[in-house]
Scaffold this motif. Structure first.
Motif, PDB file in Angstrom:
ATOM      1  N   ASP A 169     -29.885 -72.180   7.966  1.00  0.00           N
ATOM      2  CA  ASP A 169     -30.192 -72.631   9.327  1.00  0.00           C
ATOM      3  C   ASP A 169     -28.911 -72.856  10.131  1.00  0.00           C
ATOM      4  O   ASP A 169     -28.848 -72.518  11.322  1.00  0.00           O
ATOM      5  CB  ASP A 169     -31.016 -73.917   9.298  1.00  0.00           C
ATOM      6  CG  ASP A 169     -32.439 -73.681   8.792  1.00  0.00           C
ATOM      7  OD1 ASP A 169     -32.851 -72.505   8.760  1.00  0.00           O
ATOM      8  OD2 ASP A 169     -33.112 -74.658   8.426  1.00  0.00           O
ATOM      9  N   GLN A 170     -27.901 -73.433   9.489  1.00  0.00           N
ATOM     10  CA  GLN A 170     -26.614 -73.639  10.156  1.00  0.00           C
ATOM     11  C   GLN A 170     -25.991 -72.320  10.587  1.00  0.00           C
ATOM     12  O   GLN A 170     -25.477 -72.186  11.696  1.00  0.00           O
ATOM     13  CB  GLN A 170     -25.641 -74.352   9.213  1.00  0.00           C
ATOM     14  CG  GLN A 170     -25.598 -75.861   9.327  1.00  0.00           C
ATOM     15  CD  GLN A 170     -24.537 -76.420   8.403  1.00  0.00           C
ATOM     16  OE1 GLN A 170     -24.622 -76.288   7.182  1.00  0.00           O
ATOM     17  NE2 GLN A 170     -23.526 -77.036   8.970  1.00  0.00           N
ATOM     18  N   GLU A 173     -28.042 -70.739  13.504  1.00  0.00           N
ATOM     19  CA  GLU A 173     -27.868 -71.522  14.728  1.00  0.00           C
ATOM     20  C   GLU A 173     -26.486 -71.279  15.342  1.00  0.00           C
ATOM     21  O   GLU A 173     -26.345 -71.105  16.560  1.00  0.00           O
ATOM     22  CB  GLU A 173     -28.046 -73.006  14.422  1.00  0.00           C
ATOM     23  CG  GLU A 173     -27.890 -73.905  15.654  1.00  0.00           C
ATOM     24  CD  GLU A 173     -27.987 -75.379  15.312  1.00  0.00           C
ATOM     25  OE1 GLU A 173     -27.829 -76.210  16.240  1.00  0.00           O
ATOM     26  OE2 GLU A 173     -28.222 -75.722  14.138  1.00  0.00           O
ATOM     27  N   TYR A 174     -25.476 -71.217  14.501  1.00  0.00           N
ATOM     28  CA  TYR A 174     -24.111 -70.971  14.971  1.00  0.00           C
ATOM     29  C   TYR A 174     -23.990 -69.564  15.557  1.00  0.00           C
ATOM     30  O   TYR A 174     -23.361 -69.357  16.604  1.00  0.00           O
ATOM     31  CB  TYR A 174     -23.148 -71.147  13.799  1.00  0.00           C
ATOM     32  CG  TYR A 174     -21.683 -71.190  14.166  1.00  0.00           C
ATOM     33  CD1 TYR A 174     -21.122 -72.312  14.761  1.00  0.00           C
ATOM     34  CD2 TYR A 174     -20.851 -70.111  13.894  1.00  0.00           C
ATOM     35  CE1 TYR A 174     -19.770 -72.365  15.077  1.00  0.00           C
ATOM     36  CE2 TYR A 174     -19.497 -70.155  14.199  1.00  0.00           C
ATOM     37  CZ  TYR A 174     -18.966 -71.281  14.793  1.00  0.00           C
ATOM     38  OH  TYR A 174     -17.629 -71.327  15.111  1.00  0.00           O
ATOM     39  N   TYR A 176     -26.311 -67.725  16.988  1.00  0.00           N
ATOM     40  CA  TYR A 176     -26.999 -67.603  18.276  1.00  0.00           C
ATOM     41  C   TYR A 176     -26.324 -68.425  19.373  1.00  0.00           C
ATOM     42  O   TYR A 176     -26.469 -68.119  20.553  1.00  0.00           O
ATOM     43  CB  TYR A 176     -28.471 -67.999  18.128  1.00  0.00           C
ATOM     44  CG  TYR A 176     -29.325 -66.857  17.657  1.00  0.00           C
ATOM     45  CD1 TYR A 176     -30.064 -66.095  18.556  1.00  0.00           C
ATOM     46  CD2 TYR A 176     -29.344 -66.487  16.312  1.00  0.00           C
ATOM     47  CE1 TYR A 176     -30.828 -65.014  18.121  1.00  0.00           C
ATOM     48  CE2 TYR A 176     -30.088 -65.413  15.871  1.00  0.00           C
ATOM     49  CZ  TYR A 176     -30.828 -64.672  16.785  1.00  0.00           C
ATOM     50  OH  TYR A 176     -31.571 -63.595  16.358  1.00  0.00           O
ATOM     51  N   LYS A 177     -25.567 -69.422  18.977  1.00  0.00           N
ATOM     52  CA  LYS A 177     -24.856 -70.222  19.973  1.00  0.00           C
ATOM     53  C   LYS A 177     -23.548 -69.567  20.402  1.00  0.00           C
ATOM     54  O   LYS A 177     -23.179 -69.597  21.586  1.00  0.00           O
ATOM     55  CB  LYS A 177     -24.562 -71.614  19.408  1.00  0.00           C
ATOM     56  CG  LYS A 177     -23.807 -72.515  20.387  1.00  0.00           C
ATOM     57  CD  LYS A 177     -23.502 -73.873  19.781  1.00  0.00           C
ATOM     58  CE  LYS A 177     -22.703 -74.732  20.758  1.00  0.00           C
ATOM     59  NZ  LYS A 177     -22.345 -76.046  20.175  1.00  0.00           N
TER      60      LYS A 177
END
Length: 421
Positions: A169-170, A173-174, A176-177
């Motif tokens: 998940d990390q 998320e990273y 896509y950010k």
């Protein structure tokens, strides 16, 4: 020679057509590196770079490795503190395949749990290998010394603890950010046609949308300190230095010349005096690292503990000479010719040309050409060298880091005080 086009979604494409070569290099440059990580994400940028090679919806990890190998190509990636790059070099006729493989990695990586677990082991071994190389480790420890508690002071690889704690998940998320269109540059150099490359890249990169947050980088505050890390080694590894200059500083070209004369090569003052004349070290050099808002000027040496005092005295003496006596016109012209020669010889490689396109477009929002750098180097004067030496080499700004069997924190302040700086 250089052309730029921005796709509808904000992705920038920069190209250089070189009809005289048979090859082409393509790179995906992302304005994201270890400096963008929070304390809970240490090593994530580098780990994500690794995971791009572990399989996609369309290719296994083995197929990713095999496809460019099969046509004599080269595929790789690297992570720095402020950007990441995935790149390939192929015979020009296979550029389409290189773009296909890179874009598949960029958009379709699976980040499977089993692959995450295996790659953590790989990165942990990489960290161990690095920590077993004190001549490499000392540079990271020096950054940590002067930029304590700031992202620039943290190792790009992260730590064993931080990498072990990373989860899927990390990673996603990273991704896509940070990996967003406005933060992405596509650089291509070689035997290509600009419009053909843009059309091909637009087909695969022109439609993607990600709503990442605005890139925020806190300013790095340099702390002048001295630290020794005890380790059972035959040699003492030494880094000492001062705050440097940012990438767009007006004095950056004068600093390039100063660094080259001080410790940038075999004919430099430090190499000639410390290795050739005194035999105090096998490896001795200086370098400057520039970031978007700051920099770090570093001198490195590896020597026996009993040579430490003499070696530091010689280094500080040479720095004092730069600051107070300056350089000769002959010395300056020689270093200008050397810098220009190294730069222009490097530009005969399409990978180097592609790298210049991508890195400078990310850093300055434009391509800084080799010709522009040569022009700037030619304008550097002896007075410019004196001014940048005055600006950098202040006694209160010097810091040092050592790895070895002796506590050189006790010697360093007195040696610095005796230097006359």
């Amino acid at each position: 020679m250089y052309r730029k086009q921005e796709l509808a979604n904000g992705v920038r494409v920069v190209t250089e057509e070189i009809p005289s070569v048979h090859s082409a290099a393509v790179g995906i440059w992302i304005g994201c590196g270890s400096r963008d990580e929070s304390e809970q994400q240490l090593g994530l940028s580098h780990f994500l770079e690794h995971m791009f090679f572990k399989g996609t919806k369309n290719r296994t990890a083995k197929q990713i490795a095999e496809q460019l190998d099969a046509v004599g190509g080269h595929l790789n990636a690297f992570t720095t503190k402020e950007y990441t790059c995935l790149y390939a070099k192929v015979v020009a006729e296979h550029l389409g395949l290189a773009i296909e493989v890179l874009s598949d990695m960029y958009f379709n990586s699976l980040f499977a749990e089993l692959d995450l677990a295996k790659e953590k082991k790989v990165v942990l071994e990489e960290i161990k290998m690095y920590e077993d190389s004190p001549d490499e480790l000392v540079h990271d420890l020096f950054s940590e010394t002067v930029w304590q508690d700031h992202p620039l002071g943290r190792p790009i690889l992260g730590s064993a603890e931080s990498v072990s704690s990373l989860g899927k998940d990390q990673v996603i998320e990273y991704l896509y950010k940070q990996y967003v269109p406005e933060n992405t540059v596509l650089a291509v150099a070689g035997n290509i046609k600009h419009h053909e490359v843009v059309n091909r890249l637009d087909d695969v990169f022109g439609q993607f949308r990600r709503n990442g947050g605005k890139r925020l980088m806190s300013p790095a505050v340099f702390q002048a300190r001295s630290r020794n890390f005890a380790k059972d080694t035959e040699q003492l590894q030494i880094c000492l230095g001062v705050p440097g200059l940012s990438q767009d500083d007006k004095d950056i070209y004068a600093l390039y010349a100063l660094n080259n004369m001080l410790g940038g090569g075999l004919s430099s003052r430090l190499f000639q005096e410390i290795r050739e004349e005194r035999g105090l070290a096998y490896s001795i050099y200086s370098y400057h690292t520039s970031y978007s808002d700051t920099g770090l000027f570093t001198i490195y040496a590896g020597t026996s503990p009993e040579n430490y005092q003499e070696l530091i005295e010689v280094i500080l003496k040479e720095i004092y000479s730069f600051k107070n006596k300056g350089v000769t016109e002959v010395e300056l012209q020689r270093t200008k010719d050397q810098i220009k020669g190294n730069l222009l010889l490097g530009m005969e490689n399409v990978s180097s040309r592609m790298s210049r396109l991508g890195k400078t477009e990310l850093s300055f929002d434009r391509v800084v050409t080799a010709e522009e750098i040569v022009k700037e180097i030619n304008t550097v004067t002896r007075q410019d060298i004196h001014m940048v030496a005055e600006r950098l080499f202040n006694r209160a700004s010097f810091s040092s880091t050592t790895i070895g069997q002796t506590n050189n924190e006790l010697l360093w302040p007195q040696l610095l005080a005796n230097s006359g700086l």
